[in-house]
Design an enzyme around this catalytic site. Structure first.
Site, mmCIF file in Angstrom:
data_model
loop_
_atom_site.group_PDB
_atom_site.id
_atom_site.type_symbol
_atom_site.label_atom_id
_atom_site.label_comp_id
_atom_site.label_asym_id
_atom_site.label_seq_id
_atom_site.Cartn_x
_atom_site.Cartn_y
_atom_site.Cartn_z
ATOM 1 N N HIS A 1 -2.848 -10.566 -36.943
ATOM 2 C CA HIS A 1 -2.347 -9.524 -36.055
ATOM 3 C C HIS A 1 -0.894 -9.165 -36.392
ATOM 4 O O HIS A 1 -0.377 -9.564 -37.429
ATOM 5 C CB HIS A 1 -2.543 -9.911 -34.596
ATOM 6 C CG HIS A 1 -3.931 -10.402 -34.315
ATOM 7 N ND1 HIS A 1 -5.046 -9.595 -34.329
ATOM 8 C CD2 HIS A 1 -4.402 -11.661 -34.077
ATOM 9 C CE1 HIS A 1 -6.137 -10.310 -34.094
ATOM 10 N NE2 HIS A 1 -5.782 -11.574 -33.945
ATOM 11 N N HIS B 1 -4.690 -17.941 -36.971
ATOM 12 C CA HIS B 1 -4.978 -17.326 -35.672
ATOM 13 C C HIS B 1 -4.911 -18.383 -34.573
ATOM 14 O O HIS B 1 -4.774 -19.581 -34.830
ATOM 15 C CB HIS B 1 -6.376 -16.709 -35.677
ATOM 16 C CG HIS B 1 -6.509 -15.487 -36.532
ATOM 17 N ND1 HIS B 1 -6.367 -14.215 -36.034
ATOM 18 C CD2 HIS B 1 -6.755 -15.357 -37.860
ATOM 19 C CE1 HIS B 1 -6.526 -13.348 -37.022
ATOM 20 N NE2 HIS B 1 -6.762 -14.016 -38.141
ATOM 21 N N GLU C 1 -0.216 -14.252 -29.528
ATOM 22 C CA GLU C 1 -0.795 -14.833 -30.733
ATOM 23 C C GLU C 1 -0.056 -14.349 -31.984
ATOM 24 O O GLU C 1 0.160 -15.121 -32.926
ATOM 25 C CB GLU C 1 -2.271 -14.445 -30.836
ATOM 26 C CG GLU C 1 -2.953 -14.976 -32.078
ATOM 27 C CD GLU C 1 -4.369 -14.455 -32.250
ATOM 28 O OE1 GLU C 1 -5.025 -14.885 -33.224
ATOM 29 O OE2 GLU C 1 -4.810 -13.614 -31.439
ATOM 30 N N GLU D 1 -8.472 -21.036 -36.410
ATOM 31 C CA GLU D 1 -8.107 -20.828 -35.010
ATOM 32 C C GLU D 1 -7.490 -22.143 -34.550
ATOM 33 O O GLU D 1 -8.191 -23.140 -34.353
ATOM 34 C CB GLU D 1 -9.348 -20.492 -34.176
ATOM 35 C CG GLU D 1 -10.090 -19.235 -34.601
ATOM 36 C CD GLU D 1 -9.440 -17.943 -34.095
ATOM 37 O OE1 GLU D 1 -8.374 -18.038 -33.430
ATOM 38 O OE2 GLU D 1 -9.988 -16.868 -34.364
#
Length: 329
Positions: A119, A211, A156, A293
């Protein structure tokens, strides 16, 4: 991973007035604390209490710090983009980010690692751009999303930049050449197909996309996402499935050892591994690549870890040791 809730820093409790003795003691210990504070504050202390800090894991990035104080308006986790140049104004410079200094001599000299901080802190201000559909081989998907956040607003996108920068420093100490897909130096993006292309064009020996998840409270732990065997359109992961699994397994094992975190209790059946065919960043990769993650930002216990600078350093070390193990064979 959905980005719900504003990205804000909760007010801090008011501190009592300091008396003469307190001031004297503070002056005496300042020198002793300087070294510790510098280490603890490397780029972005993170979490609600550290939201006003410099950045995330290496040099401060103006865009990442500024974006963290705004209110997001988009949601989601995935996203991809077509194999075409970024629209005008999408980036302040072209090509992957490589800042961080030259690689040192070490066992990974000559190896190229692409680190993909998931992101971008500015994505929520560019909803039209990131919602644009791009080809991911199997179908089309949004260019990118805003990512998720903790309930207290730690984004995040800030977390991923912090861990990525810490990871870069560790890999460079091993002699690797490290390239970023973005370093907080773009106003938004890149789209996920461009992220894949950056690794491909670099002929990377390994690519890791960082992430943090946005699942339900009570869901805890990390998981590493591996590419499924995909052969459709522009996607053909068959040559990278086996080496990507090797990379992912090594990262998972070292992540447990470095952080003490357990594999996910809601994905992967306790293995810490998950295979997916719906992520363009994996589908379009021609080099070994995995996603990690690192935890669930929506669970209070995981969030306490993710917002800790000391824990993020451990996370970066676990990922680094997994990459080093993979590249040394």
């Amino acid at each position: 991973m959905s980005y719900v809730g504003p990205d804000f820093d909760p007010p801090q409790p008011r501190r009592p007035r300091r008396g003469p003795m307190t001031v004297t003691l503070a002056a005496l210990v300042t020198g002793a604390l300087v070294g510790w504070l510098v280490w603890q504050a490397v780029d972005d202390p993170g979490g609600p209490a550290g939201a006003a800090s410099s950045s995330s894991a290496s040099p401060t990035s103006p865009s990442s710090g500024a974006a963290a104080s705004r209110t997001p308006s988009a949601s989601g986790t995935g996203g991809e983009r077509r194999r075409s140049p970024s629209p005008s104004g999408a980036s302040t410079r072209s090509g992957p980010s490589t800042a961080g200094g030259p690689a040192a001599s070490g066992p990974l000299k000559g190896k190229v690692v692409v680190v993909d901080p998931g992101h971008n802190p500015g994505n929520f201000e560019h909803t039209a751009e990131i919602n644009r559909k791009v080809d991911i081989g199997t179908n089309s998907k949004e260019c990118d999303t805003t990512g998720t956040s903790t309930n207290a607003g730690y984004a995040e996108a800030r977390f991923t930049l912090d861990v990525a920068r810490r990871l870069r420093a560790l890999l460079q100490q091993e002699g690797a050449t490290v390239k970023f897909t973005q370093d907080g130096d773009r106003s938004w993006g890149p789209c996920v197909d461009e992220r894949a292309r950056i690794g491909n064009d670099a002929h990377a020996d390994a690519v890791v996309s960082i992430h943090a998840d946005g699942s339900a409270a009570g869901n805890r732990g990390f998981h590493v996402i591996l590419p499924a065997s995909v052969h459709s359109g522009d996607a053909d992961t068959r040559p990278i499935v086996a080496p990507s699994r090797d990379l992912g397994e090594r990262i998972a094992g070292n992540f447990v050892h470095a952080t003490g975190s357990a594999p996910s209790n809601y994905i992967g059946g306790g293995t810490g591994l998950d295979v997916r065919s719906d992520l363009g960043g994996l589908n379009l990769s021609t080099v070994p690549k995995v996603f990690i993650e690192c935890g669930n930002m929506r669970d209070s216990k995981d969030a306490a870890l993710l917002t800790s600078g000391a824990w993020r350093e451990k996370a970066a070390r676990g990922i680094s040791e997994g990459i080093v193990s993979f590249l040394r064979g």
